[in-house]
Write a protein that holds these residues in place. Structure first.
Motif, short mmCIF file in Angstrom:
data_model
loop_
_atom_site.label_atom_id
_atom_site.label_comp_id
_atom_site.label_asym_id
_atom_site.label_seq_id
_atom_site.Cartn_x
_atom_site.Cartn_y
_atom_site.Cartn_z
N THR A 1 -6.72 8.02 -2.06
CA THR A 1 -5.74 7.14 -1.42
C THR A 1 -5.37 7.57 -0.01
O THR A 1 -4.64 6.88 0.69
N GLY A 2 -5.84 8.75 0.41
CA GLY A 2 -5.54 9.23 1.75
C GLY A 2 -4.44 10.26 1.83
O GLY A 2 -3.87 10.48 2.90
N TRP B 1 0.94 7.15 -6.43
CA TRP B 1 -0.19 8.06 -6.67
C TRP B 1 0.23 9.51 -6.46
O TRP B 1 -0.09 10.39 -7.27
N ASP B 2 0.96 9.76 -5.38
CA ASP B 2 1.40 11.12 -5.09
C ASP B 2 2.29 11.67 -6.20
O ASP B 2 2.15 12.83 -6.61
N LEU C 1 4.59 8.93 -14.32
CA LEU C 1 3.45 8.37 -15.03
C LEU C 1 2.37 9.42 -15.20
O LEU C 1 2.10 10.21 -14.29
N SER C 2 1.72 9.43 -16.36
CA SER C 2 0.55 10.26 -16.56
C SER C 2 -0.64 9.63 -15.84
O SER C 2 -0.57 8.50 -15.35
N TRP C 3 -1.77 10.37 -15.79
CA TRP C 3 -2.99 9.83 -15.19
C TRP C 3 -3.38 8.51 -15.83
O TRP C 3 -3.60 7.51 -15.15
N SER C 4 -3.47 8.49 -17.17
CA SER C 4 -3.91 7.27 -17.86
C SER C 4 -2.89 6.15 -17.71
O SER C 4 -3.25 4.97 -17.55
N ALA C 5 -1.60 6.49 -17.73
CA ALA C 5 -0.57 5.46 -17.58
C ALA C 5 -0.59 4.86 -16.18
O ALA C 5 -0.33 3.66 -16.00
N TRP C 6 -0.92 5.69 -15.17
CA TRP C 6 -1.00 5.16 -13.81
C TRP C 6 -2.11 4.11 -13.72
O TRP C 6 -1.92 3.04 -13.13
N GLY D 1 0.79 -1.22 0.00
CA GLY D 1 0.00 0.00 0.00
C GLY D 1 0.82 1.27 0.00
O GLY D 1 0.58 2.18 -0.81
N PRO D 2 1.83 1.40 0.88
CA PRO D 2 2.63 2.63 0.89
C PRO D 2 3.32 2.91 -0.45
O PRO D 2 3.45 4.07 -0.85
N ALA D 3 3.77 1.86 -1.14
CA ALA D 3 4.42 2.07 -2.44
C ALA D 3 3.43 2.61 -3.46
O ALA D 3 3.75 3.51 -4.25
N TRP D 4 2.21 2.07 -3.45
CA TRP D 4 1.18 2.57 -4.36
C TRP D 4 0.75 3.99 -3.96
O TRP D 4 0.44 4.81 -4.83
#
Length: 252
Positions: free
Chosen positions: A55-56, A15-16, A183-188, A8-11
């Motif tokens: 994601t918090g 995201w950040d 990463l872009s939004w779509s690539a993420w 979770g922390p890696a994801w």
């Protein structure tokens, strides 16, 4: 071969980084939001509702700023909720609810929050629903509590300059994507589809949002301020601005 374990922390970090590419002043708006929380709170343990919290990201920063804070994160996205649950600690309650329905209020563990914070999340709501949501948010704040909403809110006195600033930001962001810096939004989201834990949740998310979460309505900050006043807040105005984005605050 290393056994698969969802991290979770890696994801959360991933995201950040993706969000920071799109919003280079993201931390500045978070700081302004938490400054508002501190301004209306006289004790070291504010009760914060992280609305449409994903994601918090806000909850994590609130807990760092206020170590005794109690946060409630509310969202509908099963992907970001999974990351939030794997990242946040016992100081945070995670709730799944849809802001398209006023029933979201009934899912909350409290009705006397010191602050409701939301960032880059409500622009998919239709005008009449967002106006109603502002009134609903007021009911879950204690007297003197504050709502802060940060999103794309142009200054309607600077239409041409705002567009030029947006074009400049887009060009810089696209250059970073092209260089592989982030990463872009779509690539993420494409990357999330490759993760064994997140892949089925991305499919679920696609089904949930296919019909009702595809609007992109971006009124100027003046609309938000007037609508908040109409919803019964005693004060409403801007506490932060960065190019096309702004944070409006309203006090119950």
């Amino acid at each position: 071969m290393t056994p698969y374990t969802f991290n979770g922390p890696a994801w959360q970090e991933s995201w950040d980084r993706q969000q920071e590419a799109y919003l280079p002043d993201r931390e500045e708006r978070f700081t302004a939001m938490l400054d508002a929380v501190e301004a209306v709170t006289e004790w070291p343990a504010p009760r914060i509702l992280d609305l449409a919290g994903g994601t918090g990201s806000i909850s994590l920063r609130a807990q760092r700023r206020f170590p005794q804070a109690n946060t409630t994160l509310l969202d509908l996205d099963p992907v970001t909720l999974t990351i939030a649950r794997a990242t946040l600690d016992e100081r945070s309650t995670v709730v799944s609810a849809d802001l398209l329905s006023p029933e979201w209020v009934t899912t909350l563990p409290h009705r006397d929050y010191d602050a409701v914070l939301v960032a880059t999340a409500l622009h998919w709501l239709a005008p009449e629903r967002l106006a109603a949501l502002y009134a609903e948010i007021r009911t879950v704040l204690r007297p003197g509590g504050v709502l802060v909403n940060a999103d794309s809110m142009v200054d309607d006195g600077l239409p041409d300059l705002s567009k030029r600033l947006a074009d400049r930001a887009t060009a810089r962001r696209e250059a970073r994507y092209a260089a592989g810096a982030v990463l872009s939004w779509s690539a993420w989201w494409d990357h999330a589809r490759t993760d064994p834990t997140l892949a089925p949740l991305v499919a679920e998310r696609d089904r949930l949002f296919a019909a009702n979460h595809n609007q992109d309505w971006l009124p100027p900050a003046s609309w938000h301020v007037q609508t908040l006043r109409d919803a019964g807040f005693t004060e409403a105005g801007l506490i932060w601005r960065g190019a096309q984005d702004a944070a409006v605050a309203a006090v119950r």
